[in-house]
Design a protein around this motif. Structure first.
Motif, PDB file in Angstrom:
ATOM      1  N   ASN A 125       1.162 -33.718  28.529  1.00 10.82           N
ATOM      2  CA  ASN A 125      -0.262 -33.833  28.244  1.00 10.82           C
ATOM      3  C   ASN A 125      -0.494 -33.599  26.764  1.00 10.82           C
ATOM      4  N   ALA A 126      -1.434 -34.359  26.187  1.00  9.72           N
ATOM      5  CA  ALA A 126      -1.769 -34.209  24.775  1.00  9.72           C
ATOM      6  C   ALA A 126      -2.796 -33.094  24.626  1.00  9.72           C
ATOM      7  N   THR A 127      -2.488 -32.121  23.822  1.00  6.91           N
ATOM      8  CA  THR A 127      -3.357 -30.985  23.506  1.00  6.91           C
ATOM      9  C   THR A 127      -3.919 -30.322  24.759  1.00  6.91           C
ATOM     10  N   ASP A 128      -5.058 -29.678  24.614  1.00  4.74           N
ATOM     11  CA  ASP A 128      -5.680 -28.984  25.743  1.00  4.74           C
ATOM     12  C   ASP A 128      -6.581 -29.892  26.562  1.00  4.74           C
ATOM     13  N   GLU A 129      -6.718 -31.137  26.155  1.00  8.23           N
ATOM     14  CA  GLU A 129      -7.634 -32.052  26.830  1.00  8.23           C
ATOM     15  C   GLU A 129      -7.029 -32.688  28.078  1.00  8.23           C
ATOM     16  N   GLU A 130      -5.787 -32.339  28.388  1.00 11.36           N
ATOM     17  CA  GLU A 130      -5.131 -32.846  29.595  1.00 11.36           C
ATOM     18  C   GLU A 130      -5.033 -34.364  29.624  1.00 11.36           C
ATOM     19  N   ILE A 131      -4.904 -34.986  28.465  1.00 12.53           N
ATOM     20  CA  ILE A 131      -4.719 -36.429  28.405  1.00 12.53           C
ATOM     21  C   ILE A 131      -3.232 -36.704  28.573  1.00 12.53           C
ATOM     22  N   PRO A 132      -2.836 -37.432  29.626  1.00 10.53           N
ATOM     23  CA  PRO A 132      -1.409 -37.650  29.864  1.00 10.53           C
ATOM     24  C   PRO A 132      -0.769 -38.606  28.861  1.00 10.53           C
ATOM     25  N   ILE A 133       0.451 -38.284  28.501  1.00 13.11           N
ATOM     26  CA  ILE A 133       1.286 -39.168  27.688  1.00 13.11           C
ATOM     27  C   ILE A 133       2.491 -39.505  28.547  1.00 13.11           C
ATOM     28  N   GLN A 134       2.764 -40.785  28.732  1.00 13.09           N
ATOM     29  CA  GLN A 134       3.853 -41.246  29.591  1.00 13.09           C
ATOM     30  C   GLN A 134       4.713 -42.237  28.822  1.00 13.09           C
ATOM     31  N   VAL A 135       6.026 -42.117  28.970  1.00  8.40           N
ATOM     32  CA  VAL A 135       6.956 -43.078  28.380  1.00  8.40           C
ATOM     33  C   VAL A 135       7.751 -43.707  29.524  1.00  8.40           C
ATOM     34  N   ASN A 136       7.754 -45.046  29.556  1.00  5.83           N
ATOM     35  CA  ASN A 136       8.482 -45.796  30.577  1.00  5.83           C
ATOM     36  C   ASN A 136       9.481 -46.727  29.918  1.00  5.83           C
ATOM     37  N   VAL A 137      10.602 -46.929  30.596  1.00  4.04           N
ATOM     38  CA  VAL A 137      11.590 -47.912  30.163  1.00  4.04           C
ATOM     39  C   VAL A 137      11.546 -49.067  31.157  1.00  4.04           C
ATOM     40  N   ASP A 138      11.514 -50.279  30.629  1.00  2.73           N
ATOM     41  CA  ASP A 138      11.512 -51.490  31.441  1.00  2.73           C
ATOM     42  C   ASP A 138      12.840 -52.209  31.196  1.00  2.73           C
ATOM     43  N   LEU A 139      13.764 -52.093  32.155  1.00  2.00           N
ATOM     44  CA  LEU A 139      15.074 -52.725  32.008  1.00  2.00           C
ATOM     45  C   LEU A 139      15.046 -54.210  32.356  1.00  2.00           C
ATOM     46  N   VAL A 140      13.949 -54.681  32.942  1.00  3.54           N
ATOM     47  CA  VAL A 140      13.799 -56.105  33.248  1.00  3.54           C
ATOM     48  C   VAL A 140      13.235 -56.832  32.029  1.00  3.54           C
TER      49      VAL A 140
ATOM     50  N   ARG B 155       4.853 -46.659  25.606  1.00  2.00           N
ATOM     51  CA  ARG B 155       4.210 -45.345  25.549  1.00  2.00           C
ATOM     52  C   ARG B 155       2.739 -45.514  25.886  1.00  2.00           C
ATOM     53  N   TYR B 156       2.250 -44.660  26.801  1.00  2.00           N
ATOM     54  CA  TYR B 156       0.863 -44.697  27.229  1.00  2.00           C
ATOM     55  C   TYR B 156       0.185 -43.380  26.883  1.00  2.00           C
ATOM     56  N   LEU B 157      -1.057 -43.479  26.439  1.00  2.00           N
ATOM     57  CA  LEU B 157      -1.932 -42.328  26.287  1.00  2.00           C
ATOM     58  C   LEU B 157      -3.019 -42.523  27.328  1.00  2.00           C
ATOM     59  N   GLY B 158      -2.971 -41.726  28.382  1.00  2.29           N
ATOM     60  CA  GLY B 158      -3.821 -41.993  29.541  1.00  2.29           C
ATOM     61  C   GLY B 158      -3.369 -43.303  30.149  1.00  2.29           C
ATOM     62  N   GLU B 159      -4.291 -44.230  30.317  1.00  6.13           N
ATOM     63  CA  GLU B 159      -3.959 -45.552  30.858  1.00  6.13           C
ATOM     64  C   GLU B 159      -3.786 -46.601  29.757  1.00  6.13           C
ATOM     65  N   VAL B 160      -3.895 -46.175  28.493  1.00  7.28           N
ATOM     66  CA  VAL B 160      -3.874 -47.119  27.378  1.00  7.28           C
ATOM     67  C   VAL B 160      -2.465 -47.236  26.802  1.00  7.28           C
ATOM     68  N   LEU B 161      -1.957 -48.457  26.736  1.00 10.11           N
ATOM     69  CA  LEU B 161      -0.665 -48.721  26.118  1.00 10.11           C
ATOM     70  C   LEU B 161      -0.841 -48.562  24.608  1.00 10.11           C
TER      71      LEU B 161
END
Length: 177
Positions: free
Chosen positions: A139-154, A160-166
């Motif tokens: 999560n980014a800072t205290d605002e509980e905004i998720p940061i997600q990193v995904n690998v696409d092997l296809v 990298r996503y911040l919340g739902e935003v690429l």
């Protein structure tokens, strides 16, 4: 006609949530219809470029869901096998699955991801969907905004996503040995 089947196929072929949300907006278009809610009450559902607006009768309580929210709800319904009815499932033909032939580069990429996740998180990655392998989450800072990193092997990319935003996407033509 066939909208739910097209949406089901979309979820089985498009891993990118934001692209699915845009496709949902296009599929629904502009319009509306009367609606019977699960509790037996009635109302109206409007849809346009902003999302779905539910108008619950008789008090006219309105709830608006943006397309990103609609995308998440439909995803949950599909994952829990509640999107298509039994009758709709009988007439649904899933799209041909995307296949990745196992080769040395793919095996090496999977091993590197496995090694990374074990060292960093003491856990194993989920390789069930090779187009979306989660390798980092916080999560980014205290605002509980998720940061997600995904690998696409296809699709040969890291996202990298911040919340739902690429916010960042890196592509390569082939995985290096």
């Amino acid at each position: 006609m066939g909208g739910k089947q097209r949406i089901m196929a979309l979820y089985q072929t498009q891993p990118d949530r934001s692209l699915r949300a845009k496709a949902l907006a296009k599929e629904y278009g502009i319009g509306g219809h009367s609606h019977n809610f699960l509790d037996g009450s009635s109302g109206f559902v409007n849809h346009d470029w902003k999302g779905l607006e539910f108008d619950h009768y008789p008090e006219h309580q309105k709830i608006t869901l943006k397309w990103a929210q609609v995308e998440q709800y439909i995803d949950l319904m599909i994952q829990s096998d509640r999107y298509l009815t039994d009758k709709e499932k009988e007439h649904y033909t899933p799209p041909a699955p995307v296949s990745v032939k196992p080769d040395g580069a793919l095996t090496r990429a999977q091993n590197l991801i496995l090694e990374f996740c074990q060292e960093e998180y003491d856990s194993e990655p989920d390789f069930s969907d090779l187009s979306k392998i989660g390798v980092a989450y916080t999560n980014a800072t205290d605002e509980e905004i998720p940061i997600q990193v995904n690998v696409d092997l296809v699709g040969y990319r890291v996202e990298r996503y911040l919340g739902e935003v690429l916010i960042d996407e890196r592509r390569t033509k082939v995985w290096k040995n």
